[in-house]
Design an enzyme around this catalytic site. Structure first.
Site, PDB file in Angstrom:
ATOM      1  CG  HIS A 137      -0.666  -8.686   0.449  1.00 25.65           C
ATOM      2  ND1 HIS A 137      -0.621  -7.751  -0.207  1.00 25.65           N
ATOM      3  CD2 HIS A 137      -2.102  -9.104   0.421  1.00 25.65           C
ATOM      4  CE1 HIS A 137      -1.849  -6.578  -0.142  1.00 25.65           C
ATOM      5  NE2 HIS A 137      -2.124  -7.565  -0.083  1.00 25.65           N
ATOM      6  CE1 TYR A 141      -3.356  -2.958   0.284  1.00 24.31           C
ATOM      7  CE2 TYR A 141      -2.895  -2.769   3.197  1.00 24.31           C
ATOM      8  CZ  TYR A 141      -3.671  -3.546   2.396  1.00 24.31           C
ATOM      9  OH  TYR A 141      -4.716  -4.361   2.066  1.00 24.31           O
TER      10      TYR A 141
END
Length: 313
Positions: free
Chosen positions: A130, A49
């Protein structure tokens, strides 16, 4: 290890790292502060992010606070980039760093160490593997054992996987001793395809964090609009959402309120995680979160064929 106590309402910190649109340091801090003031005590971030910006901003905002649950992710290392301009993976930030996939044991340990440095915090509670879509074997044989060892040493409290598909997480649930799965967009008012995963999680005692509950925007407003899974909404899906909104209105409920409440009806779902880029978004979601949703609404959505009947999903 004891089951981790998870708050039902979590804050997703991708938007404060410039997801789709640049966000200032001041706005990011105010957004996290608003989440804290609204009683939110579950926070989720990742190196992906904003190429580390989310972790830096979230860590700074949480510094000096206690009594919260924090998760971050592994699988992408951040390395200096020779490119100029802006990031090309959805975040409006400088392209000074680039992401390198790495689900090896050393890569995972390095990733977590670098995340802790960016966060400026001594530990995180949850570490999620992830998006290992194209790296499943390595994630299962190297990333998971490395994190399980950290869990056994008490370095982290819980280990999980975070993805926007349900089939690969199901393998992790079946083949490892996961604590948590973060599932994005696959158990919502409009998409219950992840139900086999949720049922397996319930059977194995794995807690589910439901993310993407608005399916990227279509369910985020009282009158459906915007994208569905990050693409223009197909007409059939838009029509279904409009029918749901009308039924919600008849029960004194707005569509995003129902979208937030729906995942928690499954016993495996411990929390929903909502991203927000402004204090106003946080407060609006928190206000809807506080409103009850009558059982009669779910019954009518089921009777109208808009949600599966219990036992017939």
């Amino acid at each position: 290890m004891a089951r981790l106590a998870l708050p039902q309402h979590g804050f997703g910190a991708a938007p404060i790292a410039g997801l789709y649109q640049e966000v200032s340091d001041e706005q990011a801090r105010a957004t996290v502060d608003a989440a804290w003031s609204s009683g939110i005590r579950l926070f989720d971030t990742a190196p992906h992010y904003g190429v580390g910006l989310s972790e830096r901003r979230l860590g700074a905002a949480l510094a000096g606070r206690s009594g919260y649950v924090l998760s971050t992710k592994v699988g992408r290392l951040l390395v200096p980039s020779a490119r100029s301009g802006r990031d090309d993976q959805g975040f409006d930030v400088p392209a000074s760093l680039e992401r390198v996939w790495d689900f090896s044991r050393d890569g995972v340990l390095r990733s977590l160490e670098e995340s802790l440095t960016r966060l400026g915090l001594p530990h995180v509670d949850i570490v999620l593997i992830h998006d290992p879509d194209d790296h499943l074997d390595q994630a299962l044989t190297e990333a998971y054992p490395a994190l399980a060892e950290l869990r056994s040493q008490g370095v982290v409290k819980a280990v999980g996987v975070g993805m926007n598909q349900w089939q690969a997480p199901l393998r992790f649930v079946q083949e490892t001793d996961l604590d948590v799965v973060m599932l994005a967009g696959r158990y919502t008012l409009l998409d219950q395809s992840g139900l086999p995963l949720l049922d397996a999680c319930e059977a194995r005692g794995v807690q589910v964090l439901a993310a993407g509950v608005f399916n990227s925007g279509l369910l985020a407003t009282p009158q459906p609009s915007g994208t569905y899974d990050y693409l223009p909404a197909p007409e059939a899906v838009l029509d279904r959402a409009r029918r749901m909104a009308k039924i919600c209105e008849a029960h004194g409920v707005v569509l995003p309120q129902a979208a937030m409440a729906f995942p928690l009806r499954h016993p495996a779902v411990a929390s929903i995680v909502l991203g927000a880029r402004s204090p106003e978004e946080v407060r609006a979601n928190a206000e809807l979160w506080g409103r009850p949703v009558p059982d009669a609404l779910w019954a009518e959505l089921e009777s109208e064929g808009l949600l599966p009947q219990p036992g017939n999903a």
